[in-house]
Design a protein around this motif. Sequence first.
Motif, PDB file in Angstrom:
ATOM      1  N   LEU A 194       0.674  -1.267  -0.025  1.00 12.53           N
ATOM      2  CA  LEU A 194      -0.016  -0.379   0.450  1.00 12.53           C
ATOM      3  C   LEU A 194       0.706   1.143   0.114  1.00 12.53           C
ATOM      4  CD1 LEU A 194      -2.361  -0.876   3.041  1.00 12.53           C
ATOM      5  CD2 LEU A 194      -3.111  -0.758   0.198  1.00 12.53           C
ATOM      6  N   GLY A 195       1.854   1.066   0.867  1.00 12.92           N
ATOM      7  CA  GLY A 195       2.591   2.062   0.672  1.00 12.92           C
ATOM      8  C   GLY A 195       3.728   2.961  -0.402  1.00 12.92           C
ATOM      9  N   ASN A 196       3.986   1.276  -1.271  1.00 14.10           N
ATOM     10  CA  ASN A 196       4.769   1.626  -2.279  1.00 14.10           C
ATOM     11  C   ASN A 196       3.737   1.972  -4.053  1.00 14.10           C
ATOM     12  OD1 ASN A 196       7.169   0.686  -1.537  1.00 14.10           O
ATOM     13  ND2 ASN A 196       6.774  -1.287  -1.874  1.00 14.10           N
ATOM     14  N   LEU A 197       2.480   1.639  -3.774  1.00 12.78           N
ATOM     15  CA  LEU A 197       1.651   2.163  -4.564  1.00 12.78           C
ATOM     16  C   LEU A 197       1.165   3.359  -4.306  1.00 12.78           C
ATOM     17  CD1 LEU A 197      -1.159  -0.491  -4.171  1.00 12.78           C
ATOM     18  CD2 LEU A 197      -0.220   0.470  -6.507  1.00 12.78           C
ATOM     19  N   SER A 198       1.142   3.956  -2.889  1.00 13.66           N
ATOM     20  CA  SER A 198       0.820   5.984  -2.476  1.00 13.66           C
ATOM     21  C   SER A 198       1.516   6.577  -3.246  1.00 13.66           C
ATOM     22  CB  SER A 198       1.177   5.904  -0.850  1.00 13.66           C
ATOM     23  OG  SER A 198       0.961   7.222  -0.987  1.00 13.66           O
ATOM     24  N   LEU A 199       3.114   5.952  -3.568  1.00 12.22           N
ATOM     25  CA  LEU A 199       4.633   6.984  -3.715  1.00 12.22           C
ATOM     26  C   LEU A 199       4.429   6.311  -5.324  1.00 12.22           C
ATOM     27  CD1 LEU A 199       7.642   4.781  -1.839  1.00 12.22           C
ATOM     28  CD2 LEU A 199       6.307   7.492  -1.391  1.00 12.22           C
ATOM     29  N   ALA A 200       3.686   5.362  -6.190  1.00 10.88           N
ATOM     30  CA  ALA A 200       3.838   5.358  -7.493  1.00 10.88           C
ATOM     31  C   ALA A 200       2.510   6.156  -7.680  1.00 10.88           C
ATOM     32  CB  ALA A 200       3.835   4.333  -7.694  1.00 10.88           C
ATOM     33  N   TYR A 201       1.777   7.027  -7.076  1.00 13.99           N
ATOM     34  CA  TYR A 201       0.213   7.523  -7.786  1.00 13.99           C
ATOM     35  C   TYR A 201       1.069   9.029  -7.752  1.00 13.99           C
ATOM     36  CZ  TYR A 201      -3.286   4.005  -9.061  1.00 13.99           C
ATOM     37  OH  TYR A 201      -3.600   3.108  -9.475  1.00 13.99           O
ATOM     38  N   ALA A 202       1.952   9.482  -6.057  1.00 13.53           N
ATOM     39  CA  ALA A 202       2.145  10.849  -6.340  1.00 13.53           C
ATOM     40  C   ALA A 202       3.386  11.241  -7.252  1.00 13.53           C
ATOM     41  CB  ALA A 202       3.449  10.447  -4.441  1.00 13.53           C
ATOM     42  N   LYS A 203       3.984  10.089  -7.732  1.00 14.33           N
ATOM     43  CA  LYS A 203       4.914  10.200  -8.972  1.00 14.33           C
ATOM     44  C   LYS A 203       3.779  10.878  -9.974  1.00 14.33           C
ATOM     45  CE  LYS A 203       9.000   7.437  -7.536  1.00 14.33           C
ATOM     46  NZ  LYS A 203       9.875   6.945  -7.964  1.00 14.33           N
ATOM     47  N   LEU A 204       2.546  10.126 -10.306  1.00 11.29           N
ATOM     48  CA  LEU A 204       1.835  10.496 -11.437  1.00 11.29           C
ATOM     49  C   LEU A 204       0.718  12.280 -11.372  1.00 11.29           C
ATOM     50  CD1 LEU A 204       0.515   6.886 -12.167  1.00 11.29           C
ATOM     51  CD2 LEU A 204       2.400   8.487 -13.530  1.00 11.29           C
ATOM     52  N   GLY A 205       1.230  12.379 -10.131  1.00  8.13           N
ATOM     53  CA  GLY A 205       0.927  13.614  -9.365  1.00  8.13           C
ATOM     54  C   GLY A 205      -0.481  12.864  -9.125  1.00  8.13           C
ATOM     55  N   ASN A 206      -1.268  12.275  -9.256  1.00 10.46           N
ATOM     56  CA  ASN A 206      -2.221  11.948  -8.448  1.00 10.46           C
ATOM     57  C   ASN A 206      -2.662  11.833  -6.119  1.00 10.46           C
ATOM     58  OD1 ASN A 206      -5.231  10.558  -7.092  1.00 10.46           O
ATOM     59  ND2 ASN A 206      -4.920   9.537  -9.435  1.00 10.46           N
ATOM     60  N   THR A 207      -2.328  12.932  -6.049  1.00  8.60           N
ATOM     61  CA  THR A 207      -2.250  12.615  -4.825  1.00  8.60           C
ATOM     62  C   THR A 207      -3.696  12.465  -4.246  1.00  8.60           C
ATOM     63  OG1 THR A 207      -0.974  15.111  -5.506  1.00  8.60           O
ATOM     64  CG2 THR A 207      -1.232  14.295  -2.959  1.00  8.60           C
ATOM     65  N   THR A 208      -4.798  12.746  -3.975  1.00  3.65           N
ATOM     66  CA  THR A 208      -6.084  11.840  -3.311  1.00  3.65           C
ATOM     67  C   THR A 208      -5.575  10.677  -3.291  1.00  3.65           C
ATOM     68  OG1 THR A 208      -7.030  14.175  -5.086  1.00  3.65           O
ATOM     69  CG2 THR A 208      -8.062  11.801  -3.978  1.00  3.65           C
ATOM     70  N   LYS A 209      -5.468   9.171  -4.844  1.00  2.07           N
ATOM     71  CA  LYS A 209      -4.794   8.051  -4.450  1.00  2.07           C
ATOM     72  C   LYS A 209      -3.541   8.449  -3.420  1.00  2.07           C
ATOM     73  CE  LYS A 209      -6.974   5.542  -7.871  1.00  2.07           C
ATOM     74  NZ  LYS A 209      -6.961   3.989  -8.348  1.00  2.07           N
ATOM     75  N   ALA A 210      -2.910   8.932  -3.839  1.00  2.00           N
ATOM     76  CA  ALA A 210      -2.026   8.888  -2.826  1.00  2.00           C
ATOM     77  C   ALA A 210      -2.416   8.381  -1.396  1.00  2.00           C
ATOM     78  CB  ALA A 210      -0.740   9.479  -2.967  1.00  2.00           C
ATOM     79  N   ILE A 211      -2.606   9.459  -0.764  1.00  2.00           N
ATOM     80  CA  ILE A 211      -3.085  10.209   0.593  1.00  2.00           C
ATOM     81  C   ILE A 211      -4.690   8.851   0.693  1.00  2.00           C
ATOM     82  CG2 ILE A 211      -4.977  10.909   1.809  1.00  2.00           C
ATOM     83  CD1 ILE A 211      -3.900  13.625   0.366  1.00  2.00           C
ATOM     84  N   GLN A 212      -5.204   8.476  -0.246  1.00  6.11           N
ATOM     85  CA  GLN A 212      -6.128   6.869   0.584  1.00  6.11           C
ATOM     86  C   GLN A 212      -5.064   5.593   0.292  1.00  6.11           C
ATOM     87  OE1 GLN A 212      -8.838   6.907  -3.392  1.00  6.11           O
ATOM     88  NE2 GLN A 212      -9.805   8.353  -2.500  1.00  6.11           N
ATOM     89  N   TYR A 213      -4.512   5.946  -0.284  1.00  4.98           N
ATOM     90  CA  TYR A 213      -3.359   4.121   0.300  1.00  4.98           C
ATOM     91  C   TYR A 213      -2.299   4.242   1.529  1.00  4.98           C
ATOM     92  CZ  TYR A 213      -4.037   2.038  -4.558  1.00  4.98           C
ATOM     93  OH  TYR A 213      -5.172   1.179  -5.603  1.00  4.98           O
ATOM     94  N   ASN A 214      -1.871   5.773   1.109  1.00  8.93           N
ATOM     95  CA  ASN A 214      -0.852   6.144   2.836  1.00  8.93           C
ATOM     96  C   ASN A 214      -1.649   6.135   3.994  1.00  8.93           C
ATOM     97  OD1 ASN A 214       1.448   6.552   3.016  1.00  8.93           O
ATOM     98  ND2 ASN A 214       2.077   8.553   2.071  1.00  8.93           N
ATOM     99  N   GLU A 215      -2.794   6.287   3.590  1.00  8.35           N
ATOM    100  CA  GLU A 215      -3.898   6.243   5.037  1.00  8.35           C
ATOM    101  C   GLU A 215      -4.030   5.222   5.474  1.00  8.35           C
ATOM    102  OE1 GLU A 215      -7.096   8.681   4.222  1.00  8.35           O
ATOM    103  OE2 GLU A 215      -6.148  10.640   5.079  1.00  8.35           O
ATOM    104  N   GLN A 216      -4.167   3.889   4.455  1.00 11.27           N
ATOM    105  CA  GLN A 216      -4.807   2.597   4.466  1.00 11.27           C
ATOM    106  C   GLN A 216      -3.725   1.593   5.314  1.00 11.27           C
ATOM    107  OE1 GLN A 216      -6.973   0.121   1.548  1.00 11.27           O
ATOM    108  NE2 GLN A 216      -6.790   1.933   0.268  1.00 11.27           N
ATOM    109  N   ALA A 217      -2.476   1.961   4.391  1.00  8.10           N
ATOM    110  CA  ALA A 217      -0.452   2.110   5.142  1.00  8.10           C
ATOM    111  C   ALA A 217      -0.362   2.380   6.441  1.00  8.10           C
ATOM    112  CB  ALA A 217       0.408   2.341   3.816  1.00  8.10           C
TER     113      ALA A 217
END
Length: 300
Positions: A194-217
Amino acid sequence: VEAAIQLSYVQLNKEAQMHWRKLAVFPAPFDYQAAAAVLELAEKETRTQLDLLRHFSFVSFEEEQNQYHLHDLLRDFTRKELKTEENFSASLNHARYYKEIASYADQLYLQGGENILKGLAFFDAHWAHIQKGQAWSSQEKECEKTLELAMHYPDAGLYCLDLRLHPYTKIAWLETALESTRILKRKHFEGTALGNLSLAYAKLGNTTKAIQYNEQALRIFREVGDRRQEGVALDNLGLNYSDMKDFNKAVRLHTQALEISREVTSQRDEGNALGNLGSVYYALGDISKAISFYEQQLVI
């Protein structure tokens, strides 16, 4: 052509036929160590078998690269002859071996200096096999052994993969890994995915998804009691909120991460949190505080 190959094939003994069939799992040239892993043979016996197959021209040897090669037509023939159980065991051994190869390349890369290029070159030399190992393990979802592999592949070559995988392809690998962690009920690995998915979405500029995955992690690391990873998740969340221009929330999150890093005595994480706090205060226009945090980071 197939009839001509068949005439030579029947001249091999049963053991040599089986070994040759198993070599069909290699999508590209391979060395004898890889062959030994796939065939589950000792070094001497592996070389003996490969020499026999070279004698019959079933494999060729490229001396400059020190690699064996199976012609496409021969590979097509062996795939037709390959038995289901042979295919599974050979593919499993192949995927396991090249997961370790990816891990070794990453370790070399992380040594820094001239080893960065050495690590990447080593990774690139085996890239076709690494991709096949991940693809095969991600398709075999009914077996614990293959689920384990699919779970570990994105982490095995984490840094090299960042430079070689398209972001969306990396996300697909990570989603497969996440699914595997949930089937296997591996909470800690689920948090990592989940944390790595957050980083991947953050790199794409999709901060909303990055936060969702980070909060789950973050929830999972708190559940399993991993304080260090909890701090890392908080620090990454701080970066997400900085991207959202919510700098006050970012300060709170980085401060929590800093406290945890000092509690668990992780200087790397402490340095990251200090630097991130410096960046936030710089964005807020508080230059003196930014300098203070950067100076603390510099000491570390």
